[in-house]
Design a protein around this motif. Structure first.
Motif, mmCIF file in Angstrom:
data_model
loop_
_atom_site.group_PDB
_atom_site.id
_atom_site.type_symbol
_atom_site.label_atom_id
_atom_site.label_comp_id
_atom_site.label_asym_id
_atom_site.label_seq_id
_atom_site.Cartn_x
_atom_site.Cartn_y
_atom_site.Cartn_z
ATOM 1 N N ILE A 12 21.885 120.022 42.635
ATOM 2 C CA ILE A 12 21.047 120.128 41.562
ATOM 3 C C ILE A 12 21.199 121.058 40.264
ATOM 4 N N VAL A 13 21.702 121.727 40.964
ATOM 5 C CA VAL A 13 22.853 123.428 40.056
ATOM 6 C C VAL A 13 24.102 122.553 39.609
ATOM 7 N N LEU A 14 24.768 121.722 40.366
ATOM 8 C CA LEU A 14 26.006 120.692 39.676
ATOM 9 C C LEU A 14 25.825 119.868 38.822
ATOM 10 N N LEU A 15 23.628 118.957 38.816
ATOM 11 C CA LEU A 15 23.848 118.789 37.293
ATOM 12 C C LEU A 15 23.200 119.413 36.691
ATOM 13 N N ALA A 16 22.821 119.827 37.324
ATOM 14 C CA ALA A 16 22.090 120.725 35.763
ATOM 15 C C ALA A 16 23.105 121.191 34.728
ATOM 16 N N PHE A 17 24.673 122.081 35.724
ATOM 17 C CA PHE A 17 25.744 122.231 34.581
ATOM 18 C C PHE A 17 26.199 120.989 34.117
ATOM 19 N N ALA A 18 26.552 120.314 34.782
ATOM 20 C CA ALA A 18 27.126 119.130 34.034
ATOM 21 C C ALA A 18 25.564 118.220 33.068
ATOM 22 N N ILE A 19 25.012 117.749 32.791
ATOM 23 C CA ILE A 19 24.101 117.503 32.333
ATOM 24 C C ILE A 19 24.017 118.986 30.020
ATOM 25 N N SER A 20 24.152 120.266 30.738
ATOM 26 C CA SER A 20 24.535 121.135 29.887
ATOM 27 C C SER A 20 25.510 120.824 29.260
ATOM 28 N N ILE A 21 26.879 121.166 30.421
ATOM 29 C CA ILE A 21 28.623 120.667 29.410
ATOM 30 C C ILE A 21 28.670 119.752 28.888
ATOM 31 N N GLY A 30 35.726 116.295 29.946
ATOM 32 C CA GLY A 30 35.687 118.140 29.845
ATOM 33 C C GLY A 30 34.769 118.359 30.905
ATOM 34 N N THR A 31 33.421 117.288 31.177
ATOM 35 C CA THR A 31 32.071 118.151 32.103
ATOM 36 C C THR A 31 32.462 117.732 32.960
ATOM 37 N N PHE A 32 33.396 116.328 33.316
ATOM 38 C CA PHE A 32 34.066 116.533 34.882
ATOM 39 C C PHE A 32 34.963 117.141 35.086
ATOM 40 N N VAL A 33 35.728 118.147 34.588
ATOM 41 C CA VAL A 33 36.753 118.836 34.899
ATOM 42 C C VAL A 33 36.244 120.169 35.339
ATOM 43 N N GLN A 34 35.347 121.092 34.581
ATOM 44 C CA GLN A 34 34.492 122.341 34.260
ATOM 45 C C GLN A 34 33.312 121.802 35.778
ATOM 46 N N THR A 35 32.981 120.832 35.779
ATOM 47 C CA THR A 35 31.822 119.993 37.215
ATOM 48 C C THR A 35 33.089 120.801 38.470
ATOM 49 N N LEU A 36 33.540 120.475 38.076
ATOM 50 C CA LEU A 36 34.450 119.546 39.826
ATOM 51 C C LEU A 36 34.571 121.755 40.181
ATOM 52 N N ILE A 37 35.354 122.281 38.704
ATOM 53 C CA ILE A 37 35.847 124.192 38.469
ATOM 54 C C ILE A 37 34.504 124.541 39.316
ATOM 55 N N CYS A 38 33.288 124.053 38.660
ATOM 56 C CA CYS A 38 32.095 125.071 39.069
ATOM 57 C C CYS A 38 31.602 124.961 40.417
#
Length: 71
Positions: A12-21, A30-38
Motif C-alpha cells: 500500500i505504501v509503495l503504491l501510494a508512493f509510486a502514484i504520487s511520484i 523515474g517512478t520505477f527507480v524511486q519506488t525501488l529505492i523507497c
C-alpha cells in the motif's frame, strides 16, 4: 507483526508512493527507480527495527537475575 500484515502495508505504501511520484514527474522510469529505492529503504528500516527488538530482549534477559530454588 505478522509478515502478511507487513507485506500488505508495504504494498500500500509503495503504491501510494509510486502514484504520487508519477503524478509529480510523469516519468515511468523515474517512478520505477524511486519506488525501488523507497522499497529497499523500508526493508532496511524493518530489518534494523527487528534487530533492535531482538537486541533489547537479549540484553534484558542478561540483566534479569535468574531465580534459583533452594534445595
Amino acid at each position: 507483526m505478522s509478515f502478511l500484515l507487513f507485506l500488505r502495508g508495504l504494498i500500500i505504501v509503495l503504491l501510494a508512493f509510486a502514484i504520487s511520484i508519477y503524478l509529480l514527474t510523469e516519468s515511468l522510469w523515474g517512478t520505477f527507480v524511486q519506488t525501488l529505492i523507497c522499497g529497499i529503504l523500508i526493508q532496511i528500516g524493518y530489518f534494523v527495527a527487528v534487530m533492535l527488538l531482538v537486541w533489547r530482549s537479549v540484553s534484558k534477559e542478561s540483566v534479569t537475575p535468574k531465580s534459583h530454588t533452594a534445595r
